[in-house]
Design a protein around this motif. Structure first.
Motif, PDB file in Angstrom:
ATOM      1  N   UNK A  44      -7.763  -2.716   2.612  1.00  0.00           N
ATOM      2  CA  UNK A  44      -8.918  -3.070   3.454  1.00  0.00           C
ATOM      3  C   UNK A  44      -8.815  -2.267   4.755  1.00  0.00           C
ATOM      4  N   UNK A  45      -9.758  -2.476   5.642  1.00  0.00           N
ATOM      5  CA  UNK A  45      -9.712  -1.787   6.924  1.00  0.00           C
ATOM      6  C   UNK A  45      -8.497  -2.205   7.746  1.00  0.00           C
ATOM      7  N   UNK A  46      -7.984  -3.407   7.487  1.00  0.00           N
ATOM      8  CA  UNK A  46      -6.836  -3.915   8.237  1.00  0.00           C
ATOM      9  C   UNK A  46      -5.512  -3.637   7.532  1.00  0.00           C
ATOM     10  N   UNK A  47      -5.527  -2.955   6.405  1.00  0.00           N
ATOM     11  CA  UNK A  47      -4.291  -2.612   5.696  1.00  0.00           C
ATOM     12  C   UNK A  47      -3.447  -1.681   6.552  1.00  0.00           C
ATOM     13  N   UNK A  48      -2.109  -1.799   6.438  1.00  0.00           N
ATOM     14  CA  UNK A  48      -1.262  -0.926   7.257  1.00  0.00           C
ATOM     15  C   UNK A  48      -1.428   0.562   6.927  1.00  0.00           C
ATOM     16  N   UNK A  49      -1.805   0.878   5.699  1.00  0.00           N
ATOM     17  CA  UNK A  49      -2.018   2.267   5.302  1.00  0.00           C
ATOM     18  C   UNK A  49      -3.437   2.419   4.773  1.00  0.00           C
ATOM     19  N   UNK A  50      -4.035   3.548   5.061  1.00  0.00           N
ATOM     20  CA  UNK A  50      -5.337   3.880   4.494  1.00  0.00           C
ATOM     21  C   UNK A  50      -5.124   5.083   3.584  1.00  0.00           C
ATOM     22  N   UNK A  60       2.992   8.535   0.176  1.00  0.00           N
ATOM     23  CA  UNK A  60       3.225   7.592   1.273  1.00  0.00           C
ATOM     24  C   UNK A  60       4.202   6.509   0.850  1.00  0.00           C
ATOM     25  N   UNK A  61       4.017   5.964  -0.330  1.00  0.00           N
ATOM     26  CA  UNK A  61       4.935   4.934  -0.830  1.00  0.00           C
ATOM     27  C   UNK A  61       6.337   5.507  -0.970  1.00  0.00           C
ATOM     28  N   UNK A  62       6.453   6.695  -1.540  1.00  0.00           N
ATOM     29  CA  UNK A  62       7.776   7.316  -1.692  1.00  0.00           C
ATOM     30  C   UNK A  62       8.435   7.563  -0.335  1.00  0.00           C
ATOM     31  N   UNK A  63       7.688   8.044   0.630  1.00  0.00           N
ATOM     32  CA  UNK A  63       8.235   8.363   1.942  1.00  0.00           C
ATOM     33  C   UNK A  63       8.613   7.093   2.717  1.00  0.00           C
ATOM     34  N   UNK A  64       7.735   6.104   2.701  1.00  0.00           N
ATOM     35  CA  UNK A  64       7.927   4.907   3.515  1.00  0.00           C
ATOM     36  C   UNK A  64       8.830   3.858   2.855  1.00  0.00           C
ATOM     37  N   UNK A  65       8.730   3.715   1.538  1.00  0.00           N
ATOM     38  CA  UNK A  65       9.435   2.628   0.854  1.00  0.00           C
ATOM     39  C   UNK A  65      10.531   3.107  -0.089  1.00  0.00           C
ATOM     40  N   UNK A  66      10.508   4.388  -0.450  1.00  0.00           N
ATOM     41  CA  UNK A  66      11.522   4.923  -1.346  1.00  0.00           C
ATOM     42  C   UNK A  66      11.108   4.819  -2.807  1.00  0.00           C
ATOM     43  N   UNK A  67      11.840   5.517  -3.703  1.00  0.00           N
ATOM     44  CA  UNK A  67      11.468   5.551  -5.120  1.00  0.00           C
ATOM     45  C   UNK A  67      11.546   4.199  -5.829  1.00  0.00           C
ATOM     46  N   UNK A  68      12.443   3.327  -5.375  1.00  0.00           N
ATOM     47  CA  UNK A  68      12.546   2.013  -6.032  1.00  0.00           C
ATOM     48  C   UNK A  68      11.274   1.189  -5.872  1.00  0.00           C
TER      49      UNK A  68
END
Length: 127
Positions: A44-50, A60-68
């Protein structure tokens, strides 16, 4: 029973193992993209990532949260694979007292439901 290239028959246990392995491989290959699609769908517009698209979301997921992070929650798919494989094997092999008229009795179905949970927790615990 299925016949392999050498002409020998696959045992029910080998058939169960082959089906489970195929399901795990398929789930491992497709789950990350399904997870990314889900993140894009619920933003949504309030989601931490767009996210701008699949590739952007994936990186973005790989960079921020890692492969797991790509496989968190995939254990549900593994549970279905194990449950269905075990159920099919029991119905086909018809061990005495566990199958009645091509249907599993209630306690057998409960056991088939408990087994995937045990396998899932064992596999997911290190993650």
């Amino acid at each position: 029973m299925k016949i392999n290239k050498k002409g020998s028959q696959l045992t029910p246990v080998l058939h169960l193992g082959a089906g489970a392995c195929a399901g795990i491989i398929a789930m491992s290959a497709t789950y990350p993209m399904d997870m990314v699609r889900g993140k894009i769908t619920v933003q949504t517009e309030k989601s931490p990532y767009q996210y701008r698209g699949m590739f952007h979301a994936l990186t973005t997921v790989l960079r921020e949260e890692g492969p797991r992070a790509l496989y968190k929650g995939s254990i549900v798919g593994l549970n279905f694979v194990v449950y269905e494989s075990l159920k099919d094997w029991l119905v086909k092999s018809k061990p005495s007292g566990l199958v009645q008229d091509s249907e599993l009795c209630v306690t057998t179905r409960l056991a088939c439901g408990a087994a995937p949970g045990t396998v899932g927790q064992t596999v997911a615990y290190p993650l």
